[in-house]
Design an enzyme around this catalytic site. Structure first.
Site, PDB file in Angstrom:
ATOM      1  N   GLU A   8      -9.674  -2.006   5.485  1.00  0.00           N
ATOM      2  CA  GLU A   8     -10.468  -1.376   6.313  1.00  0.00           C
ATOM      3  C   GLU A   8     -11.552  -2.002   7.031  1.00  0.00           C
ATOM      4  OE1 GLU A   8      -9.358   0.919   8.307  1.00  0.00           O
ATOM      5  OE2 GLU A   8      -8.780   2.450   7.770  1.00  0.00           O
TER       6      GLU A   8
ATOM      7  N   HIS B  86      -7.464  -4.725  10.392  1.00  0.00           N
ATOM      8  CA  HIS B  86      -6.809  -4.215   8.690  1.00  0.00           C
ATOM      9  C   HIS B  86      -5.755  -5.074   8.442  1.00  0.00           C
ATOM     10  CE1 HIS B  86      -4.998  -0.718   9.809  1.00  0.00           C
ATOM     11  NE2 HIS B  86      -3.919  -0.660   9.227  1.00  0.00           N
TER      12      HIS B  86
ATOM     13  N   ASP C 277      -7.340  -2.475  14.273  1.00  0.00           N
ATOM     14  CA  ASP C 277      -8.774  -2.883  13.805  1.00  0.00           C
ATOM     15  C   ASP C 277      -9.369  -3.965  13.063  1.00  0.00           C
ATOM     16  OD1 ASP C 277      -7.803  -2.146  11.715  1.00  0.00           O
ATOM     17  OD2 ASP C 277      -9.591   0.027  11.613  1.00  0.00           O
TER      18      ASP C 277
ATOM     19  N   ASP D  78       0.931  -1.231  -0.087  1.00  0.00           N
ATOM     20  CA  ASP D  78      -0.022  -0.336   0.040  1.00  0.00           C
ATOM     21  C   ASP D  78       0.376   1.367  -0.306  1.00  0.00           C
ATOM     22  OD1 ASP D  78       0.498  -0.647   2.287  1.00  0.00           O
ATOM     23  OD2 ASP D  78      -0.531  -0.564   3.515  1.00  0.00           O
TER      24      ASP D  78
HETATM   25  C1  GLP Z   1      -0.383   0.542   8.314  1.00  0.00           C
HETATM   26  C2  GLP Z   1       0.003  -0.178   7.609  1.00  0.00           C
HETATM   27  C3  GLP Z   1      -0.029  -1.738   7.575  1.00  0.00           C
HETATM   28  C4  GLP Z   1       0.557  -2.358   8.732  1.00  0.00           C
HETATM   29  C5  GLP Z   1      -0.079  -1.467   9.823  1.00  0.00           C
HETATM   30  C6  GLP Z   1      -0.132  -1.419  11.548  1.00  0.00           C
HETATM   31  O1  GLP Z   1      -2.172   0.656   8.490  1.00  0.00           O
HETATM   32  N1  GLP Z   1      -0.952   0.124   6.223  1.00  0.00           N
HETATM   33  O2  GLP Z   1       0.161  -2.285   6.537  1.00  0.00           O
HETATM   34  O3  GLP Z   1       0.387  -3.300   9.108  1.00  0.00           O
HETATM   35  O4  GLP Z   1      -0.312   0.026   9.748  1.00  0.00           O
HETATM   36  O5  GLP Z   1       1.368  -0.753  11.802  1.00  0.00           O
HETATM   37  P1  GLP Z   1       2.939  -0.900  13.076  1.00  0.00           P
HETATM   38  O6  GLP Z   1       3.387  -2.279  12.429  1.00  0.00           O
HETATM   39  O7  GLP Z   1       3.347   0.032  12.481  1.00  0.00           O
HETATM   40  O8  GLP Z   1       1.444  -1.536  14.005  1.00  0.00           O
END
Ligand code: GLP
Length: 256
Positions: A139, A134, A132, A63
């Site tokens: 989402e 995702h 959440d 993404d």
């Molecule tokens: C973002 C990314 C996800 C990732 C999430 C959690 O939303 N798009 O791919 O898994 O963050 O991030 P973190 O690893 O910093 O908790």
């Protein structure tokens, strides 16, 4: 789903690195799906130290924020090159990260899907998880069959991700993300989750119902999905003793 629980993020990332290294040694031209966020950082550091040959590897990132120039420190382009890609011998032409600045987003997303197909599909997709539930930036309420597309972020995700920006108002509202259908086509999935703020999402994903309201729960339908957790992220699971027993008693041929 295979649930692997380790004492801390360091040990969990070591196991994840071994999975990736094993794939690259078996298939030097592997196609990897990569994730951003704080969770995979240790994995990337360990992979850099492994001194693997990345010259024939292809990568596709999950993404990117819409509207951020690739040079901005918060962009996932900067994240990937700064934390990982600049430190390995990967060919630039083999790196694919969604372009958050394209004019024609639907056309770009179609082409991204075509590029994944043309590369032979993703062998191993690395994932984190949002609080959440995702995956990528899919989402809650995302179609479980969705493909790469533009997606608006929830306030919760914008709040969670605000720590990478000056403040929450700077977090873009829109992103381009691989769809859940796209992710599910990867031949193997390796989801990492660390810390107690992920424990609710992890428990719902592993032991809850499959629902678009918790997108990661779709991984229950994937034939080869592994979740590598630290103790804190696993804290709300009910069957931890069973998951630990399964992992510790694997036959030798299944061990990494
Ligand atoms: C973002 C990314 C996800 C990732 C999430 C959690 O939303 N798009 O791919 O898994 O963050 O991030 P973190 O690893 O910093 O908790």
């Amino acid at each position: 789903m295979e649930i692997i629980i380790q004492a801390n993020p360091e040990a969990a990332s070591g196991i994840a690195a071994r999975f990736v290294a094993r794939l690259l040694r078996a298939k030097p031209d592997a196609v990897l799906g990569l994730a951003t966020g704080s969770t995979p950082l240790r994995l990337y550091r360990k992979l850099v130290q492994e001194k693997l040959d990345w010259s024939r590897v292809t990568t596709f990132n999950l993404d990117e924020y819409v509207g951020l120039e690739p040079g901005r420190p918060q962009s996932y382009h900067s994240f990937m090159w700064g934390n990982f890609l600049h430190h390995i011998n990967i060919a630039k032409k083999n790196v694919h990260i969604p372009d958050g600045q394209v004019q024609d987003i639907p056309d770009f997303c179609r082409r991204y899907e075509e590029q994944i197909r043309a590369a032979g599909g993703i062998d191993l997709q690395v994932l984190g998880i949002g609080t959440d539930g995702h995956i990528g930036f899919n989402e809650p309420a995302s179609s479980l069959a969705s493909r790469t597309r533009i997606k608006p972020l929830t306030n919760r995700t914008r709040r969670d991700n605000a720590l990478f920006f000056e403040n929450e108002s700077q977090v873009p509202h829109h992103v381009i993300t691989m769809g859940i259908g796209t992710i599910m086509e990867a031949r193997e999935i390796l989801l990492l989750a660390f810390g107690k703020n992920k424990s609710g999402a992890v428990a719902r994903t592993v032991e809850g119902p499959i629902t678009a309201m918790n997108p990661a729960s779709v991984l229950q339908m994937h034939p080869a999905a592994k979740m590598v957790l630290d103790k804190a992220a696993a804290a709300k699971l009910k069957k931890t003793a069973y998951y630990r027993w399964v992992y510790e008693n694997k036959p030798d041929w299944q061990k990494v």
